[in-house]
Design an enzyme around this catalytic site. Structure first.
Site, PDB file in Angstrom:
ATOM      1  N   TYR A 124       0.630  -1.779  -0.074  1.00 51.98           N
ATOM      2  CA  TYR A 124       0.008  -0.250  -0.546  1.00 51.98           C
ATOM      3  C   TYR A 124       1.005   1.324  -0.078  1.00 51.98           C
ATOM      4  O   TYR A 124       0.533   2.189   0.269  1.00 51.98           O
ATOM      5  CB  TYR A 124      -0.631   0.293   0.791  1.00 51.98           C
ATOM      6  CG  TYR A 124      -1.763  -1.148   0.869  1.00 51.98           C
ATOM      7  CD1 TYR A 124      -2.024  -1.563   0.708  1.00 51.98           C
ATOM      8  CD2 TYR A 124      -3.523  -1.169   1.966  1.00 51.98           C
ATOM      9  CE1 TYR A 124      -3.332  -2.962   0.024  1.00 51.98           C
ATOM     10  CE2 TYR A 124      -3.731  -1.957   2.057  1.00 51.98           C
ATOM     11  CZ  TYR A 124      -4.459  -3.063   1.056  1.00 51.98           C
ATOM     12  OH  TYR A 124      -4.944  -3.586   1.184  1.00 51.98           O
ATOM     13  N   LYS A 171       4.344 -14.351   4.383  1.00 49.13           N
ATOM     14  CA  LYS A 171       5.081 -15.391   3.021  1.00 49.13           C
ATOM     15  C   LYS A 171       5.818 -15.449   2.201  1.00 49.13           C
ATOM     16  O   LYS A 171       6.374 -15.060   1.129  1.00 49.13           O
ATOM     17  CB  LYS A 171       4.324 -14.416   1.837  1.00 49.13           C
ATOM     18  CG  LYS A 171       3.824 -15.282   0.357  1.00 49.13           C
ATOM     19  CD  LYS A 171       2.770 -16.540   0.603  1.00 49.13           C
ATOM     20  CE  LYS A 171       2.418 -17.454  -0.471  1.00 49.13           C
ATOM     21  NZ  LYS A 171       1.496 -19.163  -0.445  1.00 49.13           N
ATOM     22  N   ASP A 204      -1.661 -17.755   3.734  1.00 50.34           N
ATOM     23  CA  ASP A 204      -2.482 -18.605   2.905  1.00 50.34           C
ATOM     24  C   ASP A 204      -3.049 -19.744   4.399  1.00 50.34           C
ATOM     25  O   ASP A 204      -3.796 -20.234   5.069  1.00 50.34           O
ATOM     26  CB  ASP A 204      -2.592 -19.644   2.388  1.00 50.34           C
ATOM     27  CG  ASP A 204      -0.770 -19.636   1.671  1.00 50.34           C
ATOM     28  OD1 ASP A 204       0.518 -19.436   2.841  1.00 50.34           O
ATOM     29  OD2 ASP A 204      -0.712 -19.890   0.490  1.00 50.34           O
ATOM     30  N   ASP A 228      -4.900  -6.249   6.276  1.00 49.64           N
ATOM     31  CA  ASP A 228      -6.859  -6.141   5.700  1.00 49.64           C
ATOM     32  C   ASP A 228      -6.959  -7.059   4.980  1.00 49.64           C
ATOM     33  O   ASP A 228      -8.330  -6.649   5.638  1.00 49.64           O
ATOM     34  CB  ASP A 228      -6.212  -5.037   4.282  1.00 49.64           C
ATOM     35  CG  ASP A 228      -6.748  -3.948   3.724  1.00 49.64           C
ATOM     36  OD1 ASP A 228      -8.199  -3.920   4.732  1.00 49.64           O
ATOM     37  OD2 ASP A 228      -7.012  -3.754   2.984  1.00 49.64           O
TER      38      ASP A 228
END
Ligand code: NAI
Length: 334
Positions: A124, A171, A204, A228
């Site tokens: 972002y 990740k 995930d 988010d």
């Protein structure tokens, strides 16, 4: 003495839940001197800019704001109002507590976790461009400074609240450099908090674990995009977007706001659930040192939700926003 607080009612259901929240706050007896600033579509419609400078001036002066959701107009190339405010004021910690509420039945019981989301960088950062026709690029910026301070915030929050576990969500198996740096910083900070359990989860897998066994979590710290997405998922664990509060905290100030958006599908109907905004107002009261009022408001909210007779439509009831506020005001008085 009245507390000076910036008020940003926002767009869509923002004005409705703000009106209800102001009435309830008045009933707590705590005095506020609101400095009201309009941003987003409401400001544009009145001929002003989408994000007036007055927002920054006000928050720099008061140090604290209560905010409803704001829609950034899609046309006109405006940068996201929310992201811009958070970045400009460097409100780097987005704190979203997620806890079961009495009387709201969901498949999960005993959920009590907090998402601490890095709020100023990651994907972002707003650095996006077309490289050539048909090829767009968006840069994910992870810094040592940003990762270290959000990690420290998360561990200090856990220590202050007596929460025994922090999970870093990442990740780094794919984004080895950027998420790798994030993890390196969290690992360094955790050395200063030996009493707090620590683990790491790939985002995930974390999403799956959250919907199978959310009770295992205490504080989850992560960068912007993951935070988010997972905070909406977590709102789903406890009854939906209408009941989830949040805060954006930095060194110059703090903005308290529900996690949901302007809900264009129900805006203007008077149906919106003000609970997320009211719980954000409780966090504001905590921040202002009005602990007794915050506790009374939370207890009254719990009582109204538990009784279940006055309930908004997102919770399968029939009450409107104002009716819910009336029930809460009656509970506060009783
Ligand atoms: P949304 O959160 O506004 O709505 C998603 C769904 O949840 C809708 O079905 C809506 O009716 C429902 N919902 C949300 N809050 C509710 C409440 N208090 N009571 C009952 N139902 C509620 O998300 P959406 O549609 O993706 O976004 C709409 C606009 O809001 C967009 O312009 C977006 O950019 C903006 N937005 C602003 C935020 C902020 O100001 N912090 C945060 C998220 C979105």
């Amino acid at each position: 003495m009245a507390h000076d607080v910036t008020l940003i009612p926002g767009d869509g259901i923002g004005t409705e839940i703000t009106a209800a929240t102001l009435r309830v706050l008045e009933a707590t007896g705590v005095e506020f001197a609101w400095d009201r600033v309009e941003v987003g579509e409401i400001s544009l419609a009145a001929g002003g800019p989408v994000l007036p400078e007055a927002v920054y001036d006000s928050i720099r002066r008061t140090g604290v704001a209560l905010k409803g959701p704001v829609a950034t107009p899609v046309a006109g190339g405006h940068r996201s109002v929310n992201v811009t405010i958070r970045k400009t004021l460097d409100l780097y910690a987005c704190v979203r507590p997620v806890r079961n509420l009495p009387g709201i039945k969901t498949p999960f019981e005993g959920v009590d976790l907090t998402i601490v989301r890095e709020n100023t960088e990651g994907l972002y950062s707003g650095i996006e461009h077309m490289v050539t026709e048909g090829v767009a690029e968006s840069l994910k910026v992870i810094t040592h400074k940003g990762s270290t301070r959000i990690a420290r915030y998360a561990f200090e929050y856990a220590r202050k609240k007596g929460i025994g576990k922090v999970t870093a969500v990442h990740k780094a198996n794919i984004m080895k450099v950027s998420d790798g740096l994030f993890l390196e910083c969290v690992r360094a900070v955790r050395e200063d908090f030996p009493e707090i359990d620590y683990n790491e989860l790939i985002v995930d897998n974390c999403a799956m674990q959250l919907v199978r066994w959310p009770q295992q979590f205490g504080v989850l710290v992560m960068n912007n995009l993951y935070g988010d997405i997972l905070s909406d998922l977590c709102a789903g664990l406890i009854g939906g977007l209408g009941v989830a509060p949040g805060a954006n905290i930095g060194d110059v100030g703090a903005i308290f706001e529900p996690i949901h958006g302007t809900a264009p599908d129900i805006a203007g109907k008077g149906w919106a659930n003000p609970t997320g905004m009211l719980l954000s107002a409780c966090m504001l009261l905590d921040h202002l040192g009005e602990d007794a009022a915050a506790a009374r408001l939370r207890a009254s909210l719990d009582a109204v939700l538990e009784a279940g007779t006055v309930r908004t439509r997102d919770l399968r009831g029939e009450a409107g926003t104002e009716e819910f506020a009336d029930a809460l005001i009656a509970a506060l008085a009783g």
